[in-house]
Design a protein around this motif. Structure first.
Motif, short mmCIF file in Angstrom:
data_model
loop_
_atom_site.label_atom_id
_atom_site.label_comp_id
_atom_site.label_asym_id
_atom_site.label_seq_id
_atom_site.Cartn_x
_atom_site.Cartn_y
_atom_site.Cartn_z
N LEU A 1 47.87 50.20 19.59
CA LEU A 1 47.42 50.26 18.03
C LEU A 1 45.96 49.85 17.75
N VAL A 2 45.47 48.77 18.35
CA VAL A 2 43.96 48.42 18.08
C VAL A 2 43.10 49.62 18.62
N GLU A 3 43.38 50.42 19.88
CA GLU A 3 42.65 51.36 20.22
C GLU A 3 42.71 52.46 19.25
N ALA A 4 43.99 52.79 18.59
CA ALA A 4 44.09 53.62 17.47
C ALA A 4 43.25 53.58 16.01
N VAL A 5 43.13 52.29 15.68
CA VAL A 5 42.21 51.90 14.86
C VAL A 5 40.79 52.16 15.02
N ARG A 6 40.38 51.99 16.17
CA ARG A 6 38.98 52.31 16.67
C ARG A 6 38.70 53.96 16.87
N VAL A 7 39.82 54.50 17.24
CA VAL A 7 39.48 55.81 17.78
C VAL A 7 39.91 56.83 16.54
N TRP A 8 41.18 56.67 16.07
CA TRP A 8 41.44 57.86 15.21
C TRP A 8 40.75 58.16 14.10
N PRO A 9 39.93 57.43 13.25
CA PRO A 9 39.37 57.82 12.02
C PRO A 9 38.45 58.95 12.54
N GLU A 10 37.80 58.96 13.67
CA GLU A 10 36.80 59.97 13.96
C GLU A 10 37.31 60.97 15.12
N ASN A 11 38.50 60.78 15.66
CA ASN A 11 39.03 61.67 16.39
C ASN A 11 40.59 61.49 16.38
N PRO A 12 41.08 62.03 15.52
CA PRO A 12 42.57 61.88 15.17
C PRO A 12 43.05 62.83 16.22
N PRO A 13 44.38 62.19 16.69
CA PRO A 13 45.17 63.15 17.80
C PRO A 13 46.13 64.20 17.26
N ARG A 14 46.27 65.31 17.87
CA ARG A 14 46.92 66.30 17.34
C ARG A 14 48.73 65.79 17.26
N ASP A 15 48.92 64.81 18.20
CA ASP A 15 50.36 64.22 18.37
C ASP A 15 50.29 62.77 18.42
N ALA B 1 57.09 43.55 16.00
CA ALA B 1 57.66 44.54 16.80
C ALA B 1 58.17 46.02 16.20
N VAL B 2 58.88 45.53 15.12
CA VAL B 2 59.65 46.54 14.24
C VAL B 2 58.72 47.23 13.29
N GLY B 3 58.01 46.13 12.50
CA GLY B 3 57.13 46.51 11.63
C GLY B 3 55.71 46.98 11.84
N GLY B 4 55.28 46.75 13.02
CA GLY B 4 53.92 46.99 13.34
C GLY B 4 52.84 46.19 12.89
N LEU B 5 53.11 45.04 12.33
CA LEU B 5 52.12 44.21 11.63
C LEU B 5 51.31 43.54 12.86
N SER B 6 50.07 43.29 12.64
CA SER B 6 49.35 42.55 13.80
C SER B 6 49.78 41.07 13.45
N THR B 7 49.21 40.14 14.43
CA THR B 7 49.50 38.98 14.23
C THR B 7 48.77 38.00 13.12
N ARG B 8 47.59 38.57 12.98
CA ARG B 8 46.68 38.21 11.87
C ARG B 8 47.41 38.55 10.65
N GLN B 9 47.85 39.67 10.35
CA GLN B 9 48.48 40.01 9.15
C GLN B 9 49.66 39.15 8.84
N ILE B 10 50.44 38.86 10.04
CA ILE B 10 51.67 38.01 9.74
C ILE B 10 51.41 36.83 9.64
N ALA B 11 50.22 36.08 10.04
CA ALA B 11 49.91 34.85 9.72
C ALA B 11 49.39 34.56 8.55
N GLN B 12 48.51 35.87 7.85
CA GLN B 12 48.02 35.37 6.64
C GLN B 12 49.36 35.61 5.52
N ALA B 13 50.30 36.43 5.81
CA ALA B 13 51.55 36.52 4.90
C ALA B 13 52.12 35.31 4.98
#
Length: 381
Positions: free
Chosen positions: A35-49, A118-130
């Motif tokens: 997911l971290v990699e997706a946040v870095r890569v997808w904005p400029e190179n989104p995957p087809r699948d 695991a189910v919600g896909g939130l990062s540890t940082r987001q959960i800690a802030q919440a």
């Protein structure tokens, strides 16, 4: 970047890695790295699948971690080669992931944190802030939870009641940080409802929607609380109310009443009243009777006492309250309200002030303090 899509795909990808031989903890770590990699890569190179991309990257992350861990050398020899590129499998293990994250040996706080990650896909940082705790603290909590369920299987039945309790805990946290936990709980409960036909799942979703519909009217512009009787009902979300009532009616038609359906029925009666004066308190008392019968909950008895005070007379509510433990949360606030309704502002003001000192949140404390000040100004003037 579609953050909602990433959150939706997270449990599916964890399940795919689990079926390929990764343990739950290792699969969840690998998916978080992907997911971290997706946040870095997808904005400029989104995957087809997107799902296939996440599966491929997460699987590589898992293999890299396994190879780096000398204690897993024997397991590494059994790993299959990385699967060729292409569409990912369509099976969805989300339902079993709900059960795994709501493992009965976990504390409620740990089960909530693991579910959100695991189910919600939130990062540890987001959960800690919440939850308003340091990220390191939340990371430790999640790590302990993952160790507890490390040997869990994706093909074993789980306890629906435990899953629902976890989701309800998430919903009741409301909103804080940059994550709206109430909305997240509704999203996760919708996914659960889509994967399992269960009257209490529908009942919990209905309850969440009916409560969430009132959210725009719950606070003043300055952020202070507005009690139900003072809310502008024109601000309530009619669409959510309609959906919640429809879900509830369908669940009740199955004639297998549970606690969330009973709570949703109470919320629906409040939503059905165009004004506070039109509230059908007699029916609400009857539903609280059902809720007490189902759960024996002291909190349900407390709320029933308040409803009885509205349906019959404040004295009836006070009499019902007298049979309960005064240490119950919000007992003193309920007593203050009923005393005021019974025409005793002096006692009510004293009890409001006492309730404010033990209020569970700052907005509630401020509300109770204002109630006490209002009554003190009245009888002193």
């Amino acid at each position: 970047m579609d953050e909602t899509l990433l959150r939706t795909l997270t449990p599916t990808v964890i399940g795919i890695l689990g079926r390929r031989g990764a343990g739950f903890a290792a699969a969840e770590d690998a998916v978080q790295d992907a997911l971290v990699e997706a946040v870095r890569v997808w904005p400029e190179n989104p995957p087809r699948d997107p799902k296939a991309w996440l599966v491929a990257v997460a699987w590589r992350k898992f293999l890299d971690a396994a190879r780096a861990d000398t204690s897993r050398r024997r397991r590494e020899l059994r790993l299959e080669d990385e699967p060729p590129p292409g569409p990912a499998a369509t099976a969805d293990d989300t339902l079993q992931l709900y059960f795994l994250c709501a493992h009965p040996s976990l504390t409620p706080a740990s089960a909530v944190a693991l579910t959100l990650r695991a189910v919600g896909g939130l990062s540890t940082r987001q959960i800690a802030q919440a939850y308003l705790v340091p990220e390191a603290t939340m990371a430790q909590r999640i790590s302990r939870a993952k160790r507890t369920v490390a040997g869990g299987r994706f093909d074993r039945p789980g306890d629906v009641a435990t899953v629902l309790r976890v989701l309800y805990l998430v919903f009741n946290e409301g909103y804080s940080g940059d994550v709206d936990l109430a909305a997240e709980a509704i999203r996760l409960t919708r996914r659960l409802a889509a994967g399992i036909e269960h009257e209490e799942v529908a009942g919990l979703l209905a309850l969440m929607l009916l409560h969430h519909a009132r959210r725009p009217a719950r606070t003043r512009p300055d952020g202070s609380l507005l009690p139900l009787a003072e809310q502008d009902r024109g601000l309530w979300d009619v669409r959510l109310i309609t959906e919640g009532v429809d879900l509830l009616q369908a669940a009740l038609a199955r004639d297998r009443l549970g606690e969330y359906q009973a709570q949703a029925a109470i919320a629906a009666l409040h939503a059905d009243a165009r004004t506070v004066e039109e509230t059908d308190w007699a029916q609400i008392v009857e539903w609280y009777d059902e809720l007490v019968r189902l759960t024996g909950s002291p909190v349900a008895r407390l709320n029933r006492a308040v409803a009885l005070g509205e349906a019959e007379a404040p004295r009836a509510g006070l009499a019902a309250l007298a049979g309960l433990d005064p240490s119950l949360p919000r007992y003193t606030a309920a007593a203050a309200y009923l005393q005021e309704r019974d025409g005793d502002p002096v006692t009510a003001a004293r009890l409001y002030a006492e309730a404010a000192r033990s209020a569970p949140s700052l907005p509630e404390r401020d509300h109770l303090t204002r109630q006490a000040a209002r009554l003190n100004a009245r009888f002193r003037g």
